[in-house]
Design a protein around this motif. Sequence first.
Motif, PDB file in Angstrom:
ATOM      1  N   GLU A  64      19.488  26.696  82.961  1.00  0.00           N
ATOM      2  CA  GLU A  64      18.042  26.319  82.929  1.00  0.00           C
ATOM      3  C   GLU A  64      18.591  25.404  84.100  1.00  0.00           C
ATOM      4  O   GLU A  64      17.230  25.456  84.626  1.00  0.00           O
ATOM      5  CB  GLU A  64      17.630  26.508  82.386  1.00  0.00           C
ATOM      6  CG  GLU A  64      17.479  28.381  81.583  1.00  0.00           C
ATOM      7  CD  GLU A  64      16.952  29.137  82.086  1.00  0.00           C
ATOM      8  OE1 GLU A  64      15.779  28.961  83.190  1.00  0.00           O
ATOM      9  OE2 GLU A  64      17.747  29.952  82.086  1.00  0.00           O
ATOM     10  N   GLY A  65      18.998  24.305  83.879  1.00  0.00           N
ATOM     11  CA  GLY A  65      18.381  23.323  84.465  1.00  0.00           C
ATOM     12  C   GLY A  65      19.846  21.654  84.851  1.00  0.00           C
ATOM     13  O   GLY A  65      20.392  22.064  84.346  1.00  0.00           O
ATOM     14  N   TYR A  99      15.250  19.112  83.678  1.00  0.00           N
ATOM     15  CA  TYR A  99      14.508  19.428  85.215  1.00  0.00           C
ATOM     16  C   TYR A  99      15.230  21.046  84.948  1.00  0.00           C
ATOM     17  O   TYR A  99      16.208  21.628  85.239  1.00  0.00           O
ATOM     18  CB  TYR A  99      14.960  18.312  86.251  1.00  0.00           C
ATOM     19  CG  TYR A  99      14.440  16.739  85.863  1.00  0.00           C
ATOM     20  CD1 TYR A  99      13.141  16.310  87.147  1.00  0.00           C
ATOM     21  CD2 TYR A  99      14.866  16.397  85.144  1.00  0.00           C
ATOM     22  CE1 TYR A  99      13.249  15.430  86.725  1.00  0.00           C
ATOM     23  CE2 TYR A  99      14.004  15.113  84.879  1.00  0.00           C
ATOM     24  CZ  TYR A  99      12.987  14.378  85.643  1.00  0.00           C
ATOM     25  OH  TYR A  99      12.272  13.059  85.489  1.00  0.00           O
ATOM     26  N   ALA A 100      14.575  22.235  85.789  1.00  0.00           N
ATOM     27  CA  ALA A 100      14.711  22.823  85.707  1.00  0.00           C
ATOM     28  C   ALA A 100      14.932  23.328  87.519  1.00  0.00           C
ATOM     29  O   ALA A 100      14.293  23.037  87.935  1.00  0.00           O
ATOM     30  CB  ALA A 100      13.376  24.080  85.646  1.00  0.00           C
ATOM     31  N   GLU A 102      15.602  24.881  91.083  1.00  0.00           N
ATOM     32  CA  GLU A 102      13.978  26.304  91.661  1.00  0.00           C
ATOM     33  C   GLU A 102      14.496  27.706  91.220  1.00  0.00           C
ATOM     34  O   GLU A 102      13.034  28.465  90.945  1.00  0.00           O
ATOM     35  CB  GLU A 102      14.584  26.623  93.231  1.00  0.00           C
ATOM     36  CG  GLU A 102      14.030  24.825  92.847  1.00  0.00           C
ATOM     37  CD  GLU A 102      14.212  23.735  94.134  1.00  0.00           C
ATOM     38  OE1 GLU A 102      15.609  24.647  95.243  1.00  0.00           O
ATOM     39  OE2 GLU A 102      14.152  23.176  95.236  1.00  0.00           O
ATOM     40  N   SER A 104      15.140  29.155  88.598  1.00  0.00           N
ATOM     41  CA  SER A 104      15.684  29.216  86.793  1.00  0.00           C
ATOM     42  C   SER A 104      15.268  30.365  86.395  1.00  0.00           C
ATOM     43  O   SER A 104      13.723  30.280  86.949  1.00  0.00           O
ATOM     44  CB  SER A 104      16.325  28.331  86.167  1.00  0.00           C
ATOM     45  OG  SER A 104      14.695  27.737  85.849  1.00  0.00           O
ATOM     46  N   THR A 106      13.219  29.245  83.338  1.00  0.00           N
ATOM     47  CA  THR A 106      12.270  28.048  83.188  1.00  0.00           C
ATOM     48  C   THR A 106      11.597  27.884  84.310  1.00  0.00           C
ATOM     49  O   THR A 106       9.984  27.826  84.318  1.00  0.00           O
ATOM     50  CB  THR A 106      13.423  26.748  83.110  1.00  0.00           C
ATOM     51  OG1 THR A 106      13.515  27.499  82.054  1.00  0.00           O
ATOM     52  CG2 THR A 106      12.403  26.428  81.822  1.00  0.00           C
ATOM     53  N   ALA A 107      12.143  27.856  85.167  1.00  0.00           N
ATOM     54  CA  ALA A 107      11.010  27.007  86.471  1.00  0.00           C
ATOM     55  C   ALA A 107      10.271  28.524  86.747  1.00  0.00           C
ATOM     56  O   ALA A 107       8.905  28.628  87.261  1.00  0.00           O
ATOM     57  CB  ALA A 107      11.808  26.997  87.559  1.00  0.00           C
ATOM     58  N   GLU A 108      10.868  29.658  87.332  1.00  0.00           N
ATOM     59  CA  GLU A 108       9.752  30.870  87.296  1.00  0.00           C
ATOM     60  C   GLU A 108       8.977  31.833  86.127  1.00  0.00           C
ATOM     61  O   GLU A 108       7.525  32.429  86.074  1.00  0.00           O
ATOM     62  CB  GLU A 108      10.375  32.569  86.795  1.00  0.00           C
ATOM     63  CG  GLU A 108      11.336  32.695  88.860  1.00  0.00           C
ATOM     64  CD  GLU A 108      12.507  33.249  88.760  1.00  0.00           C
ATOM     65  OE1 GLU A 108      12.559  34.059  87.523  1.00  0.00           O
ATOM     66  OE2 GLU A 108      13.160  33.099  89.822  1.00  0.00           O
ATOM     67  N   ALA A 112       3.501  24.661  87.101  1.00  0.00           N
ATOM     68  CA  ALA A 112       4.451  22.986  87.536  1.00  0.00           C
ATOM     69  C   ALA A 112       4.414  22.043  86.431  1.00  0.00           C
ATOM     70  O   ALA A 112       5.133  21.345  86.788  1.00  0.00           O
ATOM     71  CB  ALA A 112       3.569  23.545  88.439  1.00  0.00           C
ATOM     72  N   ARG A 117      11.058  19.799  87.693  1.00  0.00           N
ATOM     73  CA  ARG A 117      11.923  20.807  88.246  1.00  0.00           C
ATOM     74  C   ARG A 117      12.802  19.801  89.203  1.00  0.00           C
ATOM     75  O   ARG A 117      12.984  18.743  89.563  1.00  0.00           O
ATOM     76  CB  ARG A 117      10.784  21.162  89.543  1.00  0.00           C
ATOM     77  CG  ARG A 117       9.595  21.622  88.980  1.00  0.00           C
ATOM     78  CD  ARG A 117      10.072  23.177  88.500  1.00  0.00           C
ATOM     79  NE  ARG A 117       8.548  23.159  87.906  1.00  0.00           N
ATOM     80  CZ  ARG A 117       8.186  24.685  87.387  1.00  0.00           C
ATOM     81  NH1 ARG A 117       9.130  25.757  87.615  1.00  0.00           N
ATOM     82  NH2 ARG A 117       6.572  25.683  86.950  1.00  0.00           N
ATOM     83  N   GLN A 119      14.503  19.300  92.434  1.00  0.00           N
ATOM     84  CA  GLN A 119      13.811  19.625  93.885  1.00  0.00           C
ATOM     85  C   GLN A 119      15.661  19.716  94.569  1.00  0.00           C
ATOM     86  O   GLN A 119      15.250  17.962  95.713  1.00  0.00           O
ATOM     87  CB  GLN A 119      12.974  18.435  94.234  1.00  0.00           C
ATOM     88  CG  GLN A 119      11.499  18.098  93.671  1.00  0.00           C
ATOM     89  CD  GLN A 119      10.015  17.084  93.844  1.00  0.00           C
ATOM     90  OE1 GLN A 119      10.680  17.181  94.784  1.00  0.00           O
ATOM     91  NE2 GLN A 119       9.704  17.328  92.704  1.00  0.00           N
TER      92      GLN A 119
END
Length: 181
Positions: A64-65, A99-100, A102, A104, A106-108, A112, A117, A119
């Motif tokens: 996921e990150g 840190y997810a 973009e 993934s 997890t990010a979705e 925020a 995240r 970047q």
Amino acid sequence: MKTTPPLDPKAPLVADTRTMSRAPGTTKEWSADIDVTDKLGLDMIAIPAGSQLSVRARLTSVSEGILVTGTVSAPVEGECARCLTAMEDAIEVEVSELYAFEDSTTAETTEADEVMRVQGDLLDLEPLVRDGLVFAMPTTPLCRPDCRGLCAQCGERLDDLPADHGHEIIDPRWAALKKFV
């Protein structure tokens, strides 16, 4: 949706992951010694401006990150909450943060401000470092665990006074009779 400003890859607390594969299990060691420009901390204890903090981290690619784990250390200065003596110490804290990516899940599926995240290929480690250090600082710093504090009557440090130190407390209603004794 809130947009974050782009990260400066040359900033001291920005880690670049371009050399890492996104395949789970890929790791990269990252470290930095950073000069603190502004005091960081609380009123009674803080990392003073001009000191140096040290970050030693391992970046691990997961599905996921990027998982960041490591230690952050820095000198702290302040005053003892019991005796008000100036004190110096060091603080070391273990940190861990995902840190997810973009794209993934997890990010979705998270807000925020719930997860850090990635970047592009950059990680902003400043919030991780800052929060780790500040939350690890004692809210009641002590020069030593057995500090006895100050005398409630004269305000002197109890550790500097003799063991039999005391003050005669006379009830003000009987104070006038003292001249007859």
